[in-house]
Design a protein around this motif. Structure first.
Motif, short mmCIF file in Angstrom:
data_model
loop_
_atom_site.label_atom_id
_atom_site.label_comp_id
_atom_site.label_asym_id
_atom_site.label_seq_id
_atom_site.Cartn_x
_atom_site.Cartn_y
_atom_site.Cartn_z
N LEU A 145 57.40 54.79 82.75
CA LEU A 145 58.22 53.64 82.33
C LEU A 145 59.69 53.99 82.16
O LEU A 145 60.57 53.19 82.45
CB LEU A 145 57.68 53.04 81.02
N MET A 184 58.96 44.73 87.68
CA MET A 184 58.36 44.44 86.38
C MET A 184 59.41 44.07 85.35
O MET A 184 60.60 44.31 85.53
CB MET A 184 57.56 45.65 85.88
N ALA A 202 52.19 42.71 78.96
CA ALA A 202 51.45 43.75 78.25
C ALA A 202 50.28 43.04 77.55
O ALA A 202 49.95 41.90 77.90
CB ALA A 202 52.36 44.46 77.27
N PRO A 253 48.03 46.27 79.82
CA PRO A 253 47.61 46.35 78.42
C PRO A 253 47.59 47.78 77.89
O PRO A 253 47.26 48.71 78.62
CB PRO A 253 46.19 45.77 78.45
N ILE A 262 47.53 48.36 73.68
CA ILE A 262 46.86 48.24 72.37
C ILE A 262 45.56 47.43 72.43
O ILE A 262 44.63 47.71 71.68
CB ILE A 262 47.84 47.64 71.33
C1 LIG Z 1 54.04 49.96 75.68
C2 LIG Z 1 54.24 49.07 76.83
C3 LIG Z 1 53.17 48.30 77.34
C4 LIG Z 1 51.86 48.18 76.63
O1 LIG Z 1 52.05 47.39 75.48
P1 LIG Z 1 50.83 46.86 74.58
O2 LIG Z 1 51.49 45.88 73.68
O3 LIG Z 1 50.32 48.04 73.86
O4 LIG Z 1 49.83 46.27 75.47
C5 LIG Z 1 53.37 47.60 78.51
N1 LIG Z 1 54.57 47.61 79.13
C6 LIG Z 1 55.63 48.31 78.67
C7 LIG Z 1 56.92 48.28 79.39
C8 LIG Z 1 55.50 49.05 77.50
O5 LIG Z 1 56.56 49.73 77.01
#
Ligand SMILES: *Cc1c(COP(=O)(O)O)cnc(C)c1O
Length: 361
Positions: free
Chosen positions: A84, A158, A195, A212, A214
């Motif tokens: 990321l 994204m 997410a 996803p 969490i």
């Molecule tokens: C951490 C993160 C996710 C996952 O987030 P959750 O809320 O845990 O599902 C997805 N995309 C990005 C860019 C993130 O930083």
């Protein structure tokens, strides 16, 4: 269960539940790919075990940092791994050496990446992030006119939602509209916006891939009930039980003073294990459905609880009590200390036993 570390606290991770949660999320977004975000050691829960257990159903994983990507690559030789944060300045080659896909988050990163690919004489896969409102990562709408983006062929575009945990917030729709407009500049490139909580905003937000994290652990994004199953448990053992007479005090600062005689258990888990000091205010441990309030301050390695109401055969050394379980889920625990489940999970310490499907790591 056997005990491999002889520690007085244990985390249990139900990998089968995590797999079921992923299957349920994948069903929710049918038609879109359901990736898995396993950054920060899978939210502190153990990326090795969790990523491996998902490997037969997940083709695409996300981590935050290059080093996390390198670790995951050793574990999963054949999966797609997105980083990321992209590559660190001046180190695009790490991505290629480890077969990682950087998320390019600025025009400058795009420029460096393209220069690197040009030097190599070939294109390497990269994703492009759009800033649709969070002002955190990604190229802006104006950036899209930049020369350096001309001819770029990302494997994914994204963005990330700022308020998806609040379904009624108008910012969700606004970000969706901006994402639609910006991704139209790269037709035919797969798109990803949601997410965990974004998945629950509905099909408009799913696009070709969801990410996803969490939700895999059974934590419902808006606190509402849904078929996700809790996958995490945390227990700690009573180390000592004593009587504190009326007028006696407990713990650092002697902040708790007993007005009546109390039976008090010292339990082997503390802030070094990720139990926030603010948990002392309203926190409790559980024995079955019996609530056992914390008394006084949380120490580094222990905390004290009131076991006056427990039968003697329970209130004794060696008995295990629950911190995270059916009576007290992660969201409740988080609320009690004024934070969110993410912070509770990623704060959990590393010295206690961790059981994956009943066997110790
Ligand atoms: C951490 C993160 C996710 C996952 O987030 P959750 O809320 O845990 O599902 C997805 N995309 C990005 C860019 C993130 O930083």
């Amino acid at each position: 269960m056997h005990f491999c570390k002889q520690t007085s606290a244990r985390l249990t991770v139900d990998l089968a539940a995590i797999r079921r949660n992923h299957a349920w999320l994948a069903e929710c977004v049918r038609g879109a790919e359901c990736a898995a975000v396993v950054k920060a050691d899978a939210y502190g829960l153990g990326v090795r075990e969790i990523a491996s257990s998902l490997a037969d159903r997940v083709q695409t994983f996300f981590v935050a940092q290059p080093e996390e990507g390198c670790q995951l690559r050793r574990l999963l030789p054949d999966k797609r791994i997105f980083v990321l944060h992209g590559f660190l300045t001046g180190q695009p080659e790490t991505m290629v050496e480890h077969g990682l896909i950087p998320v390019l988050n600025s025009l400058e990163q795009v420029r460096q990446w393209r220069a690197f690919c040009h030097g190599e004489g070939r294109d390497h896969p990269a994703a492009l992030q759009f800033d649709t409102g969070m002002s955190r990562f990604g190229v802006s709408k104006d950036d899209l006119r930049a020369e350096v983006l001309r001819g770029l062929k990302p494997v994914l575009v994204m963005s990330h939602l700022a308020c998806a945990d609040q379904p009624d917030d108008p910012a969700n729709r606004e970000q969706l509209q901006r994402f639609l407009a910006m991704s139209a500049v790269f037709p035919d490139v797969p798109r990803s916006l949601a997410a965990s909580s974004g998945i629950f905003l509905g099909a408009d937000y799913h696009f070709e891939m969801v990410r996803p994290g969490i939700a895999l652990y059974g934590i419902p994004p808006h606190g509402e009930s849904c078929p996700l199953v809790p996958a995490i448990g945390l227990e700690a053992q009573i180390l000592q039980v004593r009587t504190v007479e009326a007028g006696g005090s407990i713990g650092y600062g002697l902040t708790y003073r007993a007005e009546r005689p109390r039976r008090v258990a010292t339990v082997g888990i503390g802030y070094a294990d990720g139990i926030f000091r603010s948990f002392a205010r309203d926190g409790a441990l559980w024995w079955g459905d019996r609530r056992l309030p914390v008394l006084g301050r949380i120490s580094m390695d222990s905390l004290s609880i009131d076991v006056t109401e427990l039968p003697d055969e329970v209130a004794r050394e060696g008995v295990w009590l629950t911190l995270i379980g059916p009576q007290q889920d992660i969201a409740t625990m988080a609320e009690c200390v004024g934070t969110i489940g993410y912070e509770v999970l990623t704060s959990l310490g590393y010295r206690f036993d961790r059981f994956y499907n009943g066997s110790c790591r």
